[in-house]
Scaffold this motif. Structure first.
Motif, PDB file in Angstrom:
ATOM      1  N   GLU A 642      12.344 -33.488   6.427  1.00  0.00           N
ATOM      2  CA  GLU A 642      12.592 -32.475   6.756  1.00  0.00           C
ATOM      3  C   GLU A 642      11.455 -31.972   7.106  1.00  0.00           C
ATOM      4  N   ASP A 643      10.873 -31.290   5.269  1.00  0.00           N
ATOM      5  CA  ASP A 643       9.320 -31.155   6.106  1.00  0.00           C
ATOM      6  C   ASP A 643       8.134 -31.901   6.812  1.00  0.00           C
ATOM      7  N   LEU A 644       8.178 -33.230   6.594  1.00  0.00           N
ATOM      8  CA  LEU A 644       7.519 -34.105   7.594  1.00  0.00           C
ATOM      9  C   LEU A 644       7.753 -33.620   9.210  1.00  0.00           C
ATOM     10  N   SER A 645       8.527 -33.648   9.373  1.00  0.00           N
ATOM     11  CA  SER A 645       9.261 -32.843  10.292  1.00  0.00           C
ATOM     12  C   SER A 645       8.690 -31.669  11.177  1.00  0.00           C
ATOM     13  N   LEU A 646       8.794 -30.910  10.113  1.00  0.00           N
ATOM     14  CA  LEU A 646       8.548 -29.246  10.698  1.00  0.00           C
ATOM     15  C   LEU A 646       6.743 -29.625  10.621  1.00  0.00           C
ATOM     16  N   ARG A 647       6.131 -30.041   9.775  1.00  0.00           N
ATOM     17  CA  ARG A 647       4.777 -30.860   9.841  1.00  0.00           C
ATOM     18  C   ARG A 647       4.121 -31.301  10.975  1.00  0.00           C
ATOM     19  N   PHE A 648       4.998 -32.147  11.149  1.00  0.00           N
ATOM     20  CA  PHE A 648       4.713 -32.666  12.477  1.00  0.00           C
ATOM     21  C   PHE A 648       4.708 -32.060  14.197  1.00  0.00           C
ATOM     22  N   SER A 649       5.992 -31.174  13.922  1.00  0.00           N
ATOM     23  CA  SER A 649       6.693 -29.628  14.869  1.00  0.00           C
ATOM     24  C   SER A 649       5.941 -28.657  14.711  1.00  0.00           C
ATOM     25  N   ILE A 650       4.923 -28.342  13.604  1.00  0.00           N
ATOM     26  CA  ILE A 650       3.676 -27.159  13.909  1.00  0.00           C
ATOM     27  C   ILE A 650       2.822 -27.583  14.491  1.00  0.00           C
ATOM     28  N   GLU A 651       2.047 -28.278  13.435  1.00  0.00           N
ATOM     29  CA  GLU A 651       0.707 -28.766  13.143  1.00  0.00           C
ATOM     30  C   GLU A 651       0.156 -30.507  14.453  1.00  0.00           C
ATOM     31  N   GLY A 652       1.135 -30.660  14.497  1.00  0.00           N
ATOM     32  CA  GLY A 652       1.366 -31.572  15.649  1.00  0.00           C
ATOM     33  C   GLY A 652       0.147 -33.015  15.210  1.00  0.00           C
ATOM     34  N   ASP A 653      -0.009 -33.270  14.005  1.00  0.00           N
ATOM     35  CA  ASP A 653      -0.218 -33.681  12.745  1.00  0.00           C
ATOM     36  C   ASP A 653      -0.050 -35.893  13.057  1.00  0.00           C
ATOM     37  N   PHE A 654      -0.751 -36.367  13.861  1.00  0.00           N
ATOM     38  CA  PHE A 654      -0.488 -37.605  14.008  1.00  0.00           C
ATOM     39  C   PHE A 654      -1.178 -38.387  14.951  1.00  0.00           C
ATOM     40  N   ILE A 685      27.340 -35.305  14.446  1.00  0.00           N
ATOM     41  CA  ILE A 685      27.505 -35.160  15.837  1.00  0.00           C
ATOM     42  C   ILE A 685      26.696 -34.239  16.565  1.00  0.00           C
ATOM     43  N   ASN A 686      26.363 -33.063  15.916  1.00  0.00           N
ATOM     44  CA  ASN A 686      25.522 -31.687  16.352  1.00  0.00           C
ATOM     45  C   ASN A 686      24.899 -31.205  15.087  1.00  0.00           C
ATOM     46  N   TYR A 687      23.050 -31.449  15.750  1.00  0.00           N
ATOM     47  CA  TYR A 687      22.169 -31.080  14.538  1.00  0.00           C
ATOM     48  C   TYR A 687      22.145 -29.116  14.937  1.00  0.00           C
ATOM     49  N   SER A 688      22.099 -28.692  14.126  1.00  0.00           N
ATOM     50  CA  SER A 688      21.984 -27.199  14.409  1.00  0.00           C
ATOM     51  C   SER A 688      20.757 -27.527  12.851  1.00  0.00           C
ATOM     52  N   PRO A 689      19.464 -25.913  13.344  1.00  0.00           N
ATOM     53  CA  PRO A 689      18.648 -25.972  12.709  1.00  0.00           C
ATOM     54  C   PRO A 689      19.521 -24.873  10.962  1.00  0.00           C
ATOM     55  N   GLY A 690      20.714 -25.073  10.769  1.00  0.00           N
ATOM     56  CA  GLY A 690      21.281 -24.235   9.913  1.00  0.00           C
ATOM     57  C   GLY A 690      20.514 -23.740   8.573  1.00  0.00           C
ATOM     58  N   SER A 727       3.548 -18.399   5.792  1.00  0.00           N
ATOM     59  CA  SER A 727       4.957 -17.302   5.132  1.00  0.00           C
ATOM     60  C   SER A 727       5.675 -17.793   4.174  1.00  0.00           C
ATOM     61  N   LEU A 728       6.864 -18.810   5.007  1.00  0.00           N
ATOM     62  CA  LEU A 728       7.578 -19.051   4.203  1.00  0.00           C
ATOM     63  C   LEU A 728       7.608 -20.606   3.764  1.00  0.00           C
ATOM     64  N   GLY A 729       6.312 -21.337   4.053  1.00  0.00           N
ATOM     65  CA  GLY A 729       6.793 -22.455   3.450  1.00  0.00           C
ATOM     66  C   GLY A 729       6.988 -23.468   4.826  1.00  0.00           C
ATOM     67  N   LEU A 730       6.433 -24.484   4.482  1.00  0.00           N
ATOM     68  CA  LEU A 730       7.713 -25.682   5.770  1.00  0.00           C
ATOM     69  C   LEU A 730       9.413 -25.711   5.554  1.00  0.00           C
ATOM     70  N   GLY A 731       9.680 -26.240   6.672  1.00  0.00           N
ATOM     71  CA  GLY A 731      11.009 -25.985   6.431  1.00  0.00           C
ATOM     72  C   GLY A 731      12.138 -24.888   6.254  1.00  0.00           C
ATOM     73  N   LYS A 732      11.330 -24.105   6.428  1.00  0.00           N
ATOM     74  CA  LYS A 732      11.956 -22.828   6.301  1.00  0.00           C
ATOM     75  C   LYS A 732      12.517 -22.502   7.323  1.00  0.00           C
ATOM     76  N   ALA A 733      11.195 -22.255   8.979  1.00  0.00           N
ATOM     77  CA  ALA A 733      11.388 -21.450   9.194  1.00  0.00           C
ATOM     78  C   ALA A 733      11.462 -22.128  10.754  1.00  0.00           C
ATOM     79  N   GLY A 734      12.065 -21.330  11.879  1.00  0.00           N
ATOM     80  CA  GLY A 734      12.685 -21.787  13.040  1.00  0.00           C
ATOM     81  C   GLY A 734      11.866 -20.878  14.242  1.00  0.00           C
ATOM     82  N   PHE A 735      11.815 -21.583  15.363  1.00  0.00           N
ATOM     83  CA  PHE A 735      11.578 -21.119  16.070  1.00  0.00           C
ATOM     84  C   PHE A 735      11.884 -21.368  17.305  1.00  0.00           C
ATOM     85  N   VAL A 736      12.092 -20.161  18.366  1.00  0.00           N
ATOM     86  CA  VAL A 736      12.978 -19.629  19.661  1.00  0.00           C
ATOM     87  C   VAL A 736      11.927 -19.109  20.467  1.00  0.00           C
TER      88      VAL A 736
END
Length: 970
Positions: A642-654, A685-690, A727-736
């Motif tokens: 999950e942290d890898l996913s968040l890091r990828f989405s936040i930093e674009g690290d690829f 069936i459903n993923y959500s950032p719960g 502030s929160l660390g990777l994996g804990k913050a979602g964005f809308v």
């Protein structure tokens, strides 16, 4: 005051001034008199001008309402005599059958299949508790408080109702009893075998906790109450679902708002949960506004400043927009009070109701159903001891000593005022409010010698310690009462005790009945008149105002006389007639006791639930589930993914040259997460950032003067993502992302900067009408689209908006539909720069008058108008996600500029944290929000709230991080 009289006074004063000059030979005295004359002249002219302006304004509004009805008639065929709905009563019939039950409507029955309903009542202001209610303490703590508490208890005792929650404001102020700070109070204990868990007062914190705030000042805190109430209802739905619904959430059967403030709360909750809403006005702002204007003592501006009347009226209009049913106490309330509102028309409501019943299209128009259900009463206290033969003389002797029985303490407190306590008592019971008209009653009594010789008078006017320490209005009333008692020398004939307990009110009625007295309600206007029913239950005949609810009540009870409250002689004559004619008195007493069953609580609840069941066509969406609050902890390896996913989405690290693009890689990572999370090994069936601990919602409307997105939005997104991660660390913050633009325009704006759509958990477009999830291939959330569909006019509104939005002298191509941004739940219109166009409040008013219910938002620097469903808004979208993803609203941080679209103000108040960044919005749309003489922003937004923080410096990541720390986001 006419001009001729003013001129006469002017010359008289000038003549007097001349005499003074001649005698005293002083020019100073002459100047004073001349100035006084001019002041009288100008005041008279000003009063006439105010009256003229108000008359013109009312005439214009009536013409607009008539035009609205005519426009509706063009689409809807006339209603023939044969199409009248069974059960529609004429005014004369409604006196005999107060509650409107249609022949095709099934009455609520105890024999029905077992039901376990959860009902939510809301009464936001005042002091609400179950025992020893402080009724009459102030204008906010009156009959409404007693009514809602007793309604909650009565509903909880009705078979089929599992739980009733009465939501009110929590108050921990030292000014009031500590009971009002308790978060929960049990109102009724479940009866054995009833299948109920009782009724409760639930106190929701909102606004400054250490202050008791009058209702006129509560408006900015309504969003906080909505959010707190939403959190409670969601938690309760989960808990009740586990108890009685196999683990599925048990949503409220109905949400019922009482008064304007609670009506707005109920409307917002109804939209957030897709639950039916009912509204009871109790007293109405438009009626009060017009009455005050007619008096001519206060200008429109003064009235609004004192009573926040325009804010109240708009809340009542919103309640009409959302309500499926409006409960009233009388027909008069429907026709003469609700009939004043833009959102309600008696004839159009009936026509639409019949068309729905016959399956005929209403062409997108809606009116809430109005029903007459008088407040219920508990008559268990009416016993044989209340027989007419037991008058006061059988209980106390001529020396006031009790005979055999112990008398209630309040009797002694009252009788100490009287020279002869055995005379019949005229009882008036109300708070000390000018509209209760107690001074006219006292004048009628004081100036009629036969009445004074025949009777005493008991005035129960709330509780007081020191009149001088009371607020102006009740202080003035009580002072005038004392002056009139002194003027007419009524000592020994009028009782006016300083204190009484709510539990002693029955004893006060009994005392008046024992003297063979009369109850009187001389109010200028009485919305209902609950005290008249209470008096009848104790065998007291009544004299009551002919203005309002007492008309229906006395016709049903047949136990008294109606009078014009302005006619002092009529009041005197009615009192003399009832008190002097003992046969008439006995007949009225017997009629009242015989007919009070029409107003009993069991009857009220059966009627109420039958009406709700009949018009209830909204049910909570099955998709609106609640994530479990007890989830198994993720394994350490899954956390890393999950942290890898968040890091990828936040930093674009690829790595460069990778065969997968950003969107594909994100999708693969989320598939891995969902696969590993599923016990069966197959994807959920459903993923959500719960599992998000916080949601960062970016809602800054960054447009230039042409309505084009500026680079500020990309910078804000980048910096917020970075600051939130720190502030929160990777994996804990979602964005809308929240925007008034369409999806294609939003994607285009994101492509211009260093951020990706995949950085967001959700993208909400077209002013809250569309929701997309980047982790679901950017497919629209169809559940959300169905969720906001309530009262959406659809195609029927497209041409009407074009017709009404234009100012008359504008050309047809100044506003045109913008198809590229429109969708099934959003019609977008492009506006030519510099043209005159109607503001949101005026356009919404015109649409309401035609039966259309929708939300209007000007966006993109006022170059675009979005017309969306009533509860499709950016704020309601956040509440939807809060419920759907199981994230408390207080865990949302909303980032906005210091101006924006016309829905900007809705984003500021509430339990969420709001970060306002200065200098990032070049051009907002707020100039098209409301007219200058309408309600003000300070009536909507609590800028002193600790949840709102201004970012004065630049919006670099380190400054945003510091601001988040100031908001307590860690």
């Amino acid at each position: 005051m006419n001009d001729r009289y003013v001129i006469y006074v002017w010359f008289l004063l000038l003549w007097c001034g001349g005499q003074v000059i001649a005698t005293r030979n002083t020019r100073e005295r002459s100047n004073r008199l001349e100035n006084l004359c001019w002041r009288i002249w100008h005041l008279a002219r000003k009063k006439k001008q105010i009256a003229w302006d108000d008359a013109q304004r009312l005439a214009k509004r009536r013409a607009e309402r008539e035009q609205g009805r005519n426009d509706a008639a063009d689409d809807l065929s006339e209603l023939s005599e044969g199409e009248k709905e069974p059960g529609d009563a004429t005014p004369s019939e409604s006196a005999k059958h107060i509650s409107r039950i249609n022949s095709d409507m099934q009455m609520w029955s105890d024999e029905e299949k077992p039901r376990r309903l959860y009902i939510v009542l809301i009464s936001m202001h005042g002091l609400v508790r179950g025992d020893n209610m402080e009724l009459g303490r102030d204008s906010d703590t009156g009959g409404q408080v007693k009514y809602v508490v007793e309604l909650a208890r009565a509903l909880a005792n009705t078979k089929g109702v599992y739980r009733v929650d009465l939501l009110t404001r929590q108050i921990t102020s030292p000014e009031v009893d500590s009971n009002y700070g308790e978060p929960i109070e049990m109102l009724s204990y479940p009866q054995d075998g009833s299948g109920s868990c009782g009724a409760y007062v639930i106190r929701i914190p909102c606004g400054p906790p250490d202050k008791y705030i009058p209702k006129e000042s509560l408006w900015p805190y309504v969003p906080e109450f909505v959010d707190g109430a939403l959190n409670h209802i969601v938690n309760m739905a989960r808990a009740l679902g586990e108890q009685v619904n196999g683990g599925k959430p048990t949503w409220p059967y109905v949400i019922h708002g009482h008064y304007a403030d609670a009506g707005e709360v109920a409307a917002q909750l109804s939209g957030a949960l897709d639950v039916p809403m009912v509204l009871t006005g109790h007293s109405l702002g438009r009626n009060k506004f017009e009455q005050l204007l007619k008096q001519g003592r206060l200008s429109r501006e003064d009235i609004n400043s004192t009573y926040k009347i325009l804010r109240r009226i708009e809340a009542e209009e919103l309640g009409l927009d959302a309500a499926q049913m409006v409960v009233t106490s009388t027909r008069q309330e429907i026709e003469e009070q609700w009939g004043l509102y833009d959102g309600f028309d008696v004839k159009l409501e009936r026509k639409l109701r019949v068309r729905r019943r016959r399956g005929v299209s209403c062409m997108g128009r809606y009116m809430p159903r109005t029903v007459v259900i008088p407040p219920g009463m508990d008559f268990s206290y009416v016993t044989a001891q209340d027989s007419p033969e037991d008058d006061l003389k059988t209980l106390i002797g001529s020396d006031r000593t009790p005979k055999k029985v112990q008398l209630p303490p309040i009797w002694s407190e009252i009788m100490r005022f009287f020279t002869n306590p055995h005379k019949p008592a005229i009882l008036a019971l109300s708070r000390p409010d000018p509209k209760k008209n107690v001074t006219t009653l006292l004048k009628a009594f004081g100036e009629c010698q036969p009445l004074r010789e025949l009777a005493n008078m008991i005035l129960i006017l709330g509780n007081r310690d020191d009149i001088e320490e009371m607020s102006t209005s009740p202080s003035d009333v009580l002072t005038n009462v004392l002056k009139l008692i002194d003027k007419y020398d009524l000592y020994g004939q009028v009782a006016y005790p300083k204190h009484h307990k709510q539990s002693e009110v029955p004893d006060i009625y009994r005392l008046a009945a024992k003297t063979k007295g009369v109850f009187i309600n001389p109010a200028l206007v009485e919305p209902f008149g609950l005290t008249l029913i209470e008096a009848a239950a104790y065998g007291l005949p009544s004299v009551a105002t002919k203005n309002g609810g007492p008309v229906d009540i006395l016709k049903a009870l047949n136990n008294g006389l109606l009078v014009d409250p302005h006619d002092q002689k009529a009041i005197t004559d009615a009192l003399l007639k009832l008190l002097a004619d003992k046969n008439l008195w006995n007949e009225c007493r017997k009629n009242g006791l015989k007919n009070i069953h029409h107003f009993a609580w069991p009857e009220h609840c059966r009627n109420y639930l039958s009406q709700v069941d009949h018009c209830r066509n909204r049910h909570p969406m099955t998709h609106l589930g609640i994530p479990s609050i007890h989830e198994e902890p993720m394994s350490e390896s899954l956390k890393e993914v999950e942290d890898l996913s968040l890091r990828f989405s936040i930093e674009g690290d690829f790595k460069p040259g990778c065969e997968l693009d950003a969107a594909t890689r994100q999708k693969k990572l989320i598939e891995a997460i969902t696969l590993m999370s599923s016990p069966s090994g197959s994807p959920s069936i459903n993923y959500s950032p719960g599992r998000r601990q916080m949601l960062f919602v970016i809602a800054a409307d960054c447009y230039n003067s042409n309505g084009e997105s500026t680079g500020h939005i990309q910078d804000i997104i980048k910096n917020v993502l970075h600051a939130a991660g720190l502030s929160l660390g990777l994996g804990k913050a979602g964005f809308v992302l929240l925007t008034g633009s369409s999806l294609s325009e939003t994607m285009e704006a994101l492509r211009l900067g260093p951020v990706n759509a995949e950085d967001f958990d959700a993208i909400i477009c077209n002013s809250g009408s569309e929701m997309y999830y980047p982790w679901k291939d950017m497919v629209a959330d169809m559940d959300y689209e169905a969720h906001v569909e309530y009262r959406w006019p659809g195609e029927n509104i497209r041409s009407m908006v074009l017709k009404l939005a234009r100012v008359d002298d504008e050309s047809n191509d100044d506003i045109v539909e913008f198809g590229k941004a429109s969708g099934s739940k959003c019609y977008s219109y492009s506006i030519k720069p510099g043209i005159k166009i109607r503001k949101v409040d005026t356009l919404r008013q015109k649409l309401r008058m035609r039966g259309f219910r929708c939300n209007l938002v000007y966006t993109r620097a006022a170059s675009r108008l979005n017309v969306v469903p009533l509860f499709a808004s950016r704020m309601q979208a956040m509440r939807y996600l809060s419920v759907r993803w199981g994230i408390d609203i207080s865990k949302l941080v909303v980032i906005v500029g210091e101006q924006g679209d016309t829905d900007y103000e809705q984003l500021l108040g509430g339990l969420h944290k709001t970060l306002i960044i200065r200098g990032v919005v070049e051009h907002g749309s707020e100039q098209l929000l409301r007219e200058e003489d309408n309600l003000k922003r300070e009536d909507l937004v609590p800028f002193e709230s600790p949840n709102i923080h201004f970012l004065e410096e630049s919006y670099e990541a380190q400054h945003i991080l510091a601001a988040l720390d100031g908001l307590g986001v860690k």
